[in-house]
Write a protein that holds these residues in place. Structure first.
Motif, PDB file in Angstrom:
ATOM      1  N   TRP A  36       0.849  -1.205   0.000  1.00  0.00           N
ATOM      2  CA  TRP A  36       0.000   0.000   0.000  1.00  0.00           C
ATOM      3  C   TRP A  36       0.877   1.245   0.000  1.00  0.00           C
ATOM      4  O   TRP A  36       0.600   2.216  -0.714  1.00  0.00           O
ATOM      5  CB  TRP A  36      -0.917  -0.003   1.229  1.00  0.00           C
ATOM      6  N   PHE A  37       1.932   1.236   0.782  1.00  0.00           N
ATOM      7  CA  PHE A  37       2.806   2.402   0.917  1.00  0.00           C
ATOM      8  C   PHE A  37       3.445   2.751  -0.423  1.00  0.00           C
ATOM      9  O   PHE A  37       3.464   3.920  -0.834  1.00  0.00           O
ATOM     10  CB  PHE A  37       3.880   2.139   1.974  1.00  0.00           C
ATOM     11  N   ASP A  38       3.962   1.755  -1.114  1.00  0.00           N
ATOM     12  CA  ASP A  38       4.588   1.995  -2.422  1.00  0.00           C
ATOM     13  C   ASP A  38       3.563   2.478  -3.437  1.00  0.00           C
ATOM     14  O   ASP A  38       3.861   3.350  -4.270  1.00  0.00           O
ATOM     15  CB  ASP A  38       5.251   0.712  -2.930  1.00  0.00           C
ATOM     16  N   HIS A  39       2.362   1.900  -3.387  1.00  0.00           N
ATOM     17  CA  HIS A  39       1.306   2.275  -4.333  1.00  0.00           C
ATOM     18  C   HIS A  39       0.954   3.754  -4.177  1.00  0.00           C
ATOM     19  O   HIS A  39       0.958   4.523  -5.156  1.00  0.00           O
ATOM     20  CB  HIS A  39       0.074   1.403  -4.073  1.00  0.00           C
ATOM     21  N   VAL A  40       0.682   4.162  -2.958  1.00  0.00           N
ATOM     22  CA  VAL A  40       0.261   5.543  -2.703  1.00  0.00           C
ATOM     23  C   VAL A  40       1.400   6.518  -3.005  1.00  0.00           C
ATOM     24  O   VAL A  40       1.197   7.540  -3.679  1.00  0.00           O
ATOM     25  CB  VAL A  40      -0.232   5.692  -1.252  1.00  0.00           C
ATOM     26  N   LYS A  41       2.583   6.216  -2.534  1.00  0.00           N
ATOM     27  CA  LYS A  41       3.702   7.142  -2.765  1.00  0.00           C
ATOM     28  C   LYS A  41       4.036   7.259  -4.248  1.00  0.00           C
ATOM     29  O   LYS A  41       4.350   8.350  -4.739  1.00  0.00           O
ATOM     30  CB  LYS A  41       4.929   6.685  -1.962  1.00  0.00           C
ATOM     31  N   GLY A  42       3.947   6.144  -4.975  1.00  0.00           N
ATOM     32  CA  GLY A  42       4.228   6.189  -6.404  1.00  0.00           C
ATOM     33  C   GLY A  42       3.269   7.114  -7.142  1.00  0.00           C
ATOM     34  O   GLY A  42       3.694   7.920  -7.984  1.00  0.00           O
ATOM     35  N   TRP A  43       1.978   7.004  -6.843  1.00  0.00           N
ATOM     36  CA  TRP A  43       1.004   7.860  -7.531  1.00  0.00           C
ATOM     37  C   TRP A  43       1.055   9.303  -7.045  1.00  0.00           C
ATOM     38  O   TRP A  43       0.858  10.238  -7.838  1.00  0.00           O
ATOM     39  CB  TRP A  43      -0.401   7.261  -7.403  1.00  0.00           C
ATOM     40  N   LEU A  44       1.368   9.515  -5.779  1.00  0.00           N
ATOM     41  CA  LEU A  44       1.496  10.900  -5.286  1.00  0.00           C
ATOM     42  C   LEU A  44       2.704  11.599  -5.906  1.00  0.00           C
ATOM     43  O   LEU A  44       2.712  12.830  -6.029  1.00  0.00           O
ATOM     44  CB  LEU A  44       1.616  10.913  -3.766  1.00  0.00           C
ATOM     45  N   ASN A  45       3.696  10.828  -6.297  1.00  0.00           N
ATOM     46  CA  ASN A  45       4.910  11.400  -6.886  1.00  0.00           C
ATOM     47  C   ASN A  45       4.882  11.422  -8.408  1.00  0.00           C
ATOM     48  O   ASN A  45       5.896  11.727  -9.048  1.00  0.00           O
ATOM     49  CB  ASN A  45       6.139  10.623  -6.409  1.00  0.00           C
ATOM     50  N   ALA A  46       3.733  11.103  -9.009  1.00  0.00           N
ATOM     51  CA  ALA A  46       3.636  11.067 -10.470  1.00  0.00           C
ATOM     52  C   ALA A  46       3.965  12.434 -11.068  1.00  0.00           C
ATOM     53  O   ALA A  46       3.572  13.477 -10.540  1.00  0.00           O
ATOM     54  CB  ALA A  46       2.221  10.656 -10.882  1.00  0.00           C
ATOM     55  N   ALA A  47       4.679  12.413 -12.192  1.00  0.00           N
ATOM     56  CA  ALA A  47       5.062  13.665 -12.850  1.00  0.00           C
ATOM     57  C   ALA A  47       3.864  14.352 -13.503  1.00  0.00           C
ATOM     58  O   ALA A  47       3.835  15.577 -13.637  1.00  0.00           O
ATOM     59  CB  ALA A  47       6.153  13.389 -13.888  1.00  0.00           C
ATOM     60  N   GLU A  48       2.868  13.562 -13.913  1.00  0.00           N
ATOM     61  CA  GLU A  48       1.748  14.087 -14.702  1.00  0.00           C
ATOM     62  C   GLU A  48       0.573  14.506 -13.811  1.00  0.00           C
ATOM     63  O   GLU A  48      -0.597  14.259 -14.108  1.00  0.00           O
ATOM     64  CB  GLU A  48       1.305  13.052 -15.749  1.00  0.00           C
ATOM     65  N   GLN A  49       0.850  15.182 -12.707  1.00  0.00           N
ATOM     66  CA  GLN A  49      -0.180  15.455 -11.710  1.00  0.00           C
ATOM     67  C   GLN A  49      -1.296  16.373 -12.195  1.00  0.00           C
ATOM     68  O   GLN A  49      -2.397  16.360 -11.635  1.00  0.00           O
ATOM     69  CB  GLN A  49       0.444  16.019 -10.436  1.00  0.00           C
ATOM     70  N   GLU A  50      -1.046  17.142 -13.242  1.00  0.00           N
ATOM     71  CA  GLU A  50      -2.118  17.999 -13.767  1.00  0.00           C
ATOM     72  C   GLU A  50      -3.245  17.170 -14.382  1.00  0.00           C
ATOM     73  O   GLU A  50      -4.355  17.684 -14.602  1.00  0.00           O
ATOM     74  CB  GLU A  50      -1.574  18.996 -14.783  1.00  0.00           C
ATOM     75  N   HIS A  51      -2.979  15.897 -14.640  1.00  0.00           N
ATOM     76  CA  HIS A  51      -4.000  15.003 -15.199  1.00  0.00           C
ATOM     77  C   HIS A  51      -4.612  14.087 -14.139  1.00  0.00           C
ATOM     78  O   HIS A  51      -5.382  13.198 -14.470  1.00  0.00           O
ATOM     79  CB  HIS A  51      -3.391  14.138 -16.316  1.00  0.00           C
ATOM     80  N   ILE A  52      -4.247  14.306 -12.869  1.00  0.00           N
ATOM     81  CA  ILE A  52      -4.684  13.406 -11.802  1.00  0.00           C
ATOM     82  C   ILE A  52      -5.505  14.174 -10.771  1.00  0.00           C
ATOM     83  O   ILE A  52      -5.113  15.250 -10.324  1.00  0.00           O
ATOM     84  CB  ILE A  52      -3.482  12.744 -11.102  1.00  0.00           C
ATOM     85  N   LEU A  53      -6.656  13.607 -10.399  1.00  0.00           N
ATOM     86  CA  LEU A  53      -7.430  14.111  -9.268  1.00  0.00           C
ATOM     87  C   LEU A  53      -7.208  13.163  -8.102  1.00  0.00           C
ATOM     88  O   LEU A  53      -7.506  11.968  -8.194  1.00  0.00           O
ATOM     89  CB  LEU A  53      -8.920  14.179  -9.605  1.00  0.00           C
ATOM     90  N   TYR A  54      -6.681  13.691  -7.007  1.00  0.00           N
ATOM     91  CA  TYR A  54      -6.502  12.896  -5.800  1.00  0.00           C
ATOM     92  C   TYR A  54      -7.720  13.094  -4.902  1.00  0.00           C
ATOM     93  O   TYR A  54      -8.090  14.231  -4.591  1.00  0.00           O
ATOM     94  CB  TYR A  54      -5.236  13.321  -5.059  1.00  0.00           C
TER      95      TYR A  54
END
Length: 287
Positions: free
Chosen positions: A165-183
């Motif tokens: 879970w930790f790797d999953h969440v941190k990986g997506w939170l650190n994504a370069a394309e964050q302007e295309h992501i809604l958290y």
């Protein structure tokens, strides 16, 4: 049955072989995204089914037909599952809506080139753990969880399906394309579903009337959605999911972990969480 009997390893994490045979994983690796695709990304037991209900209703501006007549695994298919191959997804009209449990680093080349829209749903890992513990106890294609203490060690070490879970969440939170992501979090959806529907609609470029937002929110309240046989997985044969052991959609609440953790388990979980998440700047609602 053991991990070696029920799981295969794909890009470093366990995946249940029954749901994700080699040909399905190759299909996803070769899949071509479109810029207007909508991708629901979750770690398992973090609100996937809920989003598979909400997002089609936002896109259809409140038309309930699809969610009441098409099972959620065909309505919003997981791209890594065997069903995806059968659904002629290449012929679907835009915007297509998909789901995945993949880590960010597991995404295919087309994803990184096209950067489709992503809804990334997070949930308190303690609640994810409890929900997973019950799920593993009723699904024949998953390794029996054993005791809660035994399963906790597997969960904290990432030795379960889709890894840490930790790797999953941190990986997506650190994504370069964050302007295309809604958290968005499971907890904020519990707290104010109407506001969450509006947030999702805004991200997807949909201008919905207050009446439509209210209609979607009312249908998607957990107790209402749980009655939808197209969404509660009651159509899955008992040989794969024995819902007499545990319902797939159980409580739909935040904080249920407090009813299950011992003091020692809470201390153990907190110690690992604090260590693994110490460098994360994101403000989670459960912190």
């Amino acid at each position: 049955m053991t991990e070696s009997e029920l799981y295969s390893v794909h890009k470093g994490v366990f995946v249940p072989t029954h749901l994700h045979p080699a040909e399905s994983l190759k299909y996803y690796e070769d899949f071509i995204f479109r810029p207007d695709d909508i991708l629901i990304v979750t770690y398992p037991k973090s609100g996937t089914i809920w989003m598979q209900e909400i997002v089609p209703l936002v896109v259809s501006e409140g038309d309930l037909t699809l969610v009441l007549t098409v099972p959620n695994w065909d309505r919003v298919p997981w791209l890594e599952e065997h069903r995806a191959i059968l659904l002629s997804l290449e012929q679907r009209a835009s915007p297509r809506i998909f789901a995945t449990h993949f880590h960010h680093q597991m995404m295919n080349p087309s994803y990184f080139k096209i950067e489709p829209r992503v809804l990334y749903v997070m949930r308190n890992p303690k609640d994810v753990f409890i929900s997973s513990f019950h799920y593993y106890g009723m699904a024949s294609f998953l390794v029996n969880p054993g005791t809660q203490d035994e399963f906790m060690e597997k969960f904290l070490n990432g030795n379960i399906m889709f890894g840490s879970w930790f790797d999953h969440v941190k990986g997506w939170l650190n994504a370069a394309e964050q302007e295309h992501i809604l958290y968005i979090s499971y907890e904020e959806m519990i707290n104010d579903l109407r506001a969450s529907v509006e947030k999702i609609a805004t991200f997807l470029g949909k201008s919905l009337s207050s009446e439509v937002v209210e209609k979607i929110a009312d249908h998607c309240v957990f107790k209402n959605m749980k009655q939808n046989k197209m969404s509660n997985l009651s159509l899955v044969p008992e040989e794969f999911m024995d819902q007499k052991k545990s319902e797939f959609l159980r409580k739909g609440i935040a904080g249920d972990w407090k009813n299950h953790f011992s003091a020692a388990q809470e201390e153990r979980f907190n110690a690992v969480y604090d260590d693994k998440m110490k460098d994360v700047k994101f403000k989670f609602p459960w912190d």
